[in-house]
Write an enzyme that holds these catalytic residues in place. Structure first.
Site, PDB file in Angstrom:
ATOM      1  N   CYS A  85       0.814  -1.206   0.000  1.00 24.69           N
ATOM      2  CA  CYS A  85       0.000   0.000   0.000  1.00 24.69           C
ATOM      3  C   CYS A  85       0.846   1.253   0.000  1.00 24.69           C
ATOM      4  CB  CYS A  85      -0.904   0.062   1.238  1.00 24.69           C
ATOM      5  SG  CYS A  85      -1.987  -1.355   1.458  1.00 24.69           S
TER       6      CYS A  85
ATOM      7  N   ASN B 299      -1.412   1.434   5.670  1.00 21.79           N
ATOM      8  CA  ASN B 299      -0.350   0.690   4.998  1.00 21.79           C
ATOM      9  C   ASN B 299       0.277  -0.241   6.022  1.00 21.79           C
ATOM     10  OD1 ASN B 299       1.861  -0.235   3.528  1.00 21.79           O
ATOM     11  ND2 ASN B 299       3.064   1.602   3.933  1.00 21.79           N
ATOM     12  N   GLY B 300       0.302  -1.522   5.726  1.00 26.43           N
ATOM     13  CA  GLY B 300       0.881  -2.493   6.644  1.00 26.43           C
ATOM     14  C   GLY B 300      -0.020  -3.698   6.785  1.00 26.43           C
TER      15      GLY B 300
ATOM     16  N   GLY C 117       1.380   0.084  -4.973  1.00 30.99           N
ATOM     17  CA  GLY C 117       0.097  -0.580  -5.089  1.00 30.99           C
ATOM     18  C   GLY C 117      -0.551  -0.266  -6.411  1.00 30.99           C
TER      19      GLY C 117
ATOM     20  N   TYR D 217      14.360  -2.362  -2.164  1.00 30.64           N
ATOM     21  CA  TYR D 217      13.464  -2.481  -3.316  1.00 30.64           C
ATOM     22  C   TYR D 217      12.208  -1.628  -3.246  1.00 30.64           C
ATOM     23  CZ  TYR D 217      10.193  -4.597  -6.631  1.00 30.64           C
ATOM     24  OH  TYR D 217       9.282  -4.790  -7.634  1.00 30.64           O
TER      25      TYR D 217
END
Length: 487
Positions: free
Chosen positions: A19, A124-125, A45, A265
């Site tokens: 996300c 997010n997570g 995302g 990344y």
């Protein structure tokens, strides 16, 4: 019918961050700022996105769509449905939520009309005790509208006896385990919260008197926002329409454990992460990799695009010339051709093409960020050999990925991870390359600025995907039988 962008026949065999979040308060047409920010966060995302905004005249507005930001949130006909000076947005892949055609219900931000006002929230997570929380909430009468773990936060807030939205959120998040960077809003406030370990990133910026929170600094850049600082692990920031910003500490202090794979990344190379240029960190990873695992070769070639900075560092440190031996086709989209079996067999060739004139007759070092299942690595090796390379050596800018992530990353089951079932030599033989070397975990730590490497007694980062040392016990997974070694 399942949306076509979910049937990606060009599987790039990468771990995917789940996300990206963005929010702003105190500007006219806040949703337009959010759309731009989400566009900059698209790499975090690509499955779906959503925007929620509030306007005094029109009230709450929301827009949720499958697909890319550029295809859904650039027209006035959509943005005019979400007017107002405060807005938040979210782009997603999915972990806990479903991936079928009905999954629009799982697209964030989520909205709830609570006892002391409405709120919208984007997360997010991953909540590692979401199953247990959901069961408890349902037993107490909560009715869930989605299959996303993030909805638990809204229901926990609804049950809080606190009298303000920020205080309700503090109550709710104290019940949550796992990793979370949360962006939320009321009718007049923007809220950003980061979990006590700081696993997932969150940054704070400003445009004039307006405040912005976002997953990465590249999203601040696109709207011309000044980067102020990171939201600290365990911190809640609350920004208001008049430009006031307050900081709160709702959690007991804990030792920071941000995700080290963000450096490898996930984050965009033009972002600043923990005070360091992501690009420069990745170049440093390549230099460290060259020192640890040199190769007798004629050419260093990145696997585009994620392997490029590390390949530049590897070439500079080793003295082996760098060359763009593989060219990426930037115009292959997820819906380019219906994914027939013949097209699937073409696989990576639709995204990547080998520069034969550069490759032929040479001993080639291919530098990539990771090896997950190994399927794409094998295809790339075959393409390079078909182009006339004498030898192919893989150098990987991260340690072997041997454990799944439960903190918001789309990781295969452990038995699908090549490094979980094979030694490095077995992986080399499986991929059919002349050599295969990974940077060591200590080497990775040195490259991100930890001169003494990894502190075995108190690791400085979350590196569970490499070490199996989970800083937060994945409660739901343990209940299902997943075995976790204690740190």
């Amino acid at each position: 019918m399942t949306p076509t962008w979910r049937n990606d026949p060009f599987d790039d065999d990468k771990l995917r961050e789940e996300c990206g979040v963005f929010g702003i308060v105190g500007v006219q047409d806040a949703a337009s700022f959010v759309a731009l920010g989400l566009h900059a966060l698209q790499h975090r995302g690509q499955e779906a996105g959503g925007i929620v905004a509030h306007d005094e005249t029109h009230g709450w507005g929301s827009a949720r769509r499958f697909g890319y930001v550029r295809d859904n949130f650039t027209s006035r006909s959509v943005l005019d449905t979400v007017p107002g000076p405060v807005a938040i947005g979210h782009v997603r892949y999915s972990t806990a939520g479903s991936k079928g055609a009905t999954a629009i219900r799982d697209v964030q931000p989520f909205f709830g009309e609570l006892a002391h006002g409405g709120t919208a929230i984007a997360h997010n997570g991953n909540i590692t005790n979401a199953d247990a929380l959901r069961r408890e909430l349902i037993e107490r009468g909560s009715i869930f509208q989605s299959s996303s773990d993030s909805e638990c936060i809204i229901h926990l807030m609804a049950r809080s006896l606190q009298r303000s939205i920020p205080e309700k959120m503090k109550d709710a998040l104290r019940r949550v385990e796992g990793a979370f960077s949360v962006v939320a809003m009321t009718r007049t406030k923007l809220i950003g919260v980061r979990d006590p370990l700081g696993v997932r990133p969150l940054v704070l910026g400003r445009v004039g008197d307006a405040h912005v929170v976002a997953s990465e600094t590249c999203a601040l850049d696109i709207v011309g926002a000044e980067f102020l600082r990171e939201v600290e692990p365990g911190e809640m920031v609350v920004a208001t329409m008049d430009g006031t910003l307050t900081s709160h500490r709702p959690f007991e202090p804990q030792r920071r454990r941000s995700c080290i794979f963000e450096h490898v990344y996930f984050s965009r190379p033009d972002s600043i992460l923990e005070g360091r240029s992501v690009y420069e960190t990745r170049e440093a990873i390549g230099r460290e990799l060259a020192r640890e695992a040199p190769a007798e070769a004629d050419l260093v070639v990145p696997v585009p695009d994620s392997g490029t900075p590390a390949a530049i560092g590897f070439a500079a440190e080793s003295g082996v010339p760098y060359g763009m031996g593989i060219i990426r086709n930037q115009y292959v989209g997820r819906t380019f051709i219906e994914p027939t079996e013949q097209i699937r067999n073409m696989g990576v060739r639709l995204k990547l093409n080998v520069n034969r004139a550069l490759i032929a007759g040479k001993r080639v070092v291919l530098v990539d960020d990771s090896v997950v299942r190994g399927t794409t690595s094998r295809k790339i090796k075959e393409m390079v050999l078909d182009a006339g390379a004498k030898e192919v050596h893989f150098r990987i800018a991260s340690p072997p990925t041997a454990w799944p992530c439960f903190y918001g990353v789309d990781t295969p089951d452990r038995d699908k991870l090549l490094a979980a079932t094979m030694t490095a030599d077995d992986m080399r033989d499986h991929l059919g390359v002349d050599s295969l070397k990974f940077i060591s975990l200590d080497g990775l730590y040195r490259a991100v600025g930890e001169a003494k490497g990894r502190n075995e007694d108190a690791p400085q980062y979350c590196d569970a995907c490499f070490s199996g040392a989970y800083p937060v016990a994945p409660s739901d997974q343990i209940a299902r039988g997943f075995e976790v070694a204690a740190e």
